[in-house]
Design an enzyme around this catalytic site. Structure first.
Site, short mmCIF file in Angstrom:
data_model
loop_
_atom_site.label_atom_id
_atom_site.label_comp_id
_atom_site.label_asym_id
_atom_site.label_seq_id
_atom_site.Cartn_x
_atom_site.Cartn_y
_atom_site.Cartn_z
N THR A 6 71.80 -12.28 -14.61
CA THR A 6 70.90 -12.78 -15.64
C THR A 6 70.76 -11.75 -16.76
OG1 THR A 6 68.95 -11.93 -14.45
CG2 THR A 6 69.63 -14.19 -14.00
N GLY A 41 62.34 -13.99 -13.35
CA GLY A 41 63.50 -13.99 -12.47
C GLY A 41 63.29 -14.86 -11.26
N ASP A 42 62.07 -14.89 -10.74
CA ASP A 42 61.77 -15.72 -9.57
C ASP A 42 61.84 -17.20 -9.93
OD1 ASP A 42 61.29 -13.41 -8.05
OD2 ASP A 42 59.21 -13.34 -8.68
N SER A 57 49.06 8.58 -19.79
CA SER A 57 48.02 7.60 -19.47
C SER A 57 48.08 6.49 -20.51
CB SER A 57 46.64 8.26 -19.49
OG SER A 57 45.62 7.30 -19.27
N ASN A 69 56.34 -16.54 -5.65
CA ASN A 69 56.73 -17.04 -6.97
C ASN A 69 57.88 -18.04 -6.89
OD1 ASN A 69 54.79 -15.38 -8.09
ND2 ASN A 69 56.25 -13.82 -8.75
N SER A 97 58.67 -11.22 -0.39
CA SER A 97 57.30 -10.70 -0.36
C SER A 97 56.28 -11.72 -0.84
CB SER A 97 57.21 -9.44 -1.24
OG SER A 97 57.51 -9.76 -2.59
N GLY A 106 68.26 -12.06 -19.40
CA GLY A 106 67.03 -12.33 -20.15
C GLY A 106 67.20 -13.49 -21.10
N GLY A 163 70.52 -15.55 -21.59
CA GLY A 163 71.08 -16.46 -20.58
C GLY A 163 71.59 -15.72 -19.38
N PHE A 189 54.00 -0.23 -6.74
CA PHE A 189 53.99 -1.24 -5.68
C PHE A 189 53.57 -0.62 -4.36
CE2 PHE A 189 55.96 -4.07 -2.51
CZ PHE A 189 55.44 -5.29 -2.94
#
Length: 304
Positions: free
Chosen positions: A222, A254-255, A36, A52, A8, A224, A227, A116
């Protein structure tokens, strides 16, 4: 040689909630959720997985070839890619819809709630993997329109182009049979730990068994800051994380990791070396806001 990035292109609207979601959401009331969040800061960034990944891969010295869709508001994004010197011949322009839009709220624990709108991404299946180009060395199937992910994976397999299957947040769109088909066509699979659990649950398997799929050269999970775990033919190797100078924004980490993974693979590196670089680049990215604002020191690239 080029790395084809199927995924994307999107605009990210990123906001910060100065609190914890856990303190605002009552677990026993989620069936009637009505919350909210006050978000005092907001900014708009270039984003989307393909954008990215291409950004960081370009910084690393790679040659990304983006295959994605932009809407009628995507002219600036297209120009941005071209300013990097990228070949944009595989970017579809859809005149009757908006570019994909991602609205992100991040709390002080770096948890995120995302909305999204796919927009032009829903038309990405109208692009076709260019089988007549001999310069495409490898590829990645990153989150994209459902039909695009299915068709592009099949086209890459037919063209015998090795690729990384990276379902990301698109994973819930697919059932077990569809995921098994993706894995059967891929050369590598890359997921985070949550996605790994969902992937195994839907496929009715384990990471150890999944990594023994005959065509797979590696399964990357992955974790975070911890590692990642690297699974090769049933054997797990842990690759330690890299401490970030600051934890500012996880969007696009992540990208950035996947860009480094692709860079190493394109150079023929062992998979452990690829993901070690990915951990370093991810730690650099998290110290900057947005998915396309960080820089990668030349010394890091040289030392990798």
């Amino acid at each position: 040689m080029s790395v084809l990035i199927c995924g994307s292109l999107a605009f990210d609207t990123i906001t910060n909630f100065p609190g914890r979601f856990a303190q605002q959401i009552m677990p026993d009331k989620v069936h009637m959720l009505n919350v909210s969040f006050l978000v005092p800061t907001m900014r708009r960034e270039y984003g989307g997985c393909a954008g990215n990944i291409a950004y960081s891969l370009h910084l690393l010295g790679g040659q990304p070839l983006v295959m994605a869709a932009l809407g009628n508001d995507g002219g600036d994004y297209l120009q941005r890619l071209q300013d990097w010197g990228l070949d944009t011949s595989q970017v579809l322009r859809a005149g009757d819809t908006y570019t994909a839009q991602c609205m992100i709220i991040t709390d002080e624990d770096n948890n995120q709630i995302t909305a999204f709108h796919p927009g032009a991404m829903q038309l990405a299946h109208n692009t076709v993997v260019p089988a007549d180009r001999g310069d495409i060395q490898l590829a990645i199937i990153a989150p994209d329109g459902r039909d695009a992910m299915l068709s592009h994976a099949a086209q890459l397999a037919a063209a015998k182009i090795p690729f990384v299957f990276d379902p990301g947040q698109g994973l819930p769109m697919f059932n077990g049979d569809e995921l098994r088909n993706f894995v059967a066509q891929a050369t590598w699979v890359a997921v985070n730990d949550y996605e790994a659990a969902m992937l195994c649950e839907r496929m009715g398997t384990t990471l150890e068994a999944l990594s023994q799929t005959p065509n797979l050269q590696g399964l990357i999970v992955t974790l975070g800051a911890e590692g990642c775990d690297l699974w090769i033919h049933g054997q797990r190797t842990h690759v330690p994380g890299v401490k970030a100078d600051a934890v500012v924004d996880p969007t696009g980490c992540g990208d950035a990791f996947r860009a480094a993974l692709l860079h190493g693979l394109s150079l023929g590196w062992p998979l452990a070396r690829c993901v070690a670089l990915g951990n370093q680049v991810g730690a650099i990215k998290i110290a900057q806001r947005g998915g396309q604002n960080h820089t990668i020191p030349a010394a890091l690239i040289a030392a990798a």
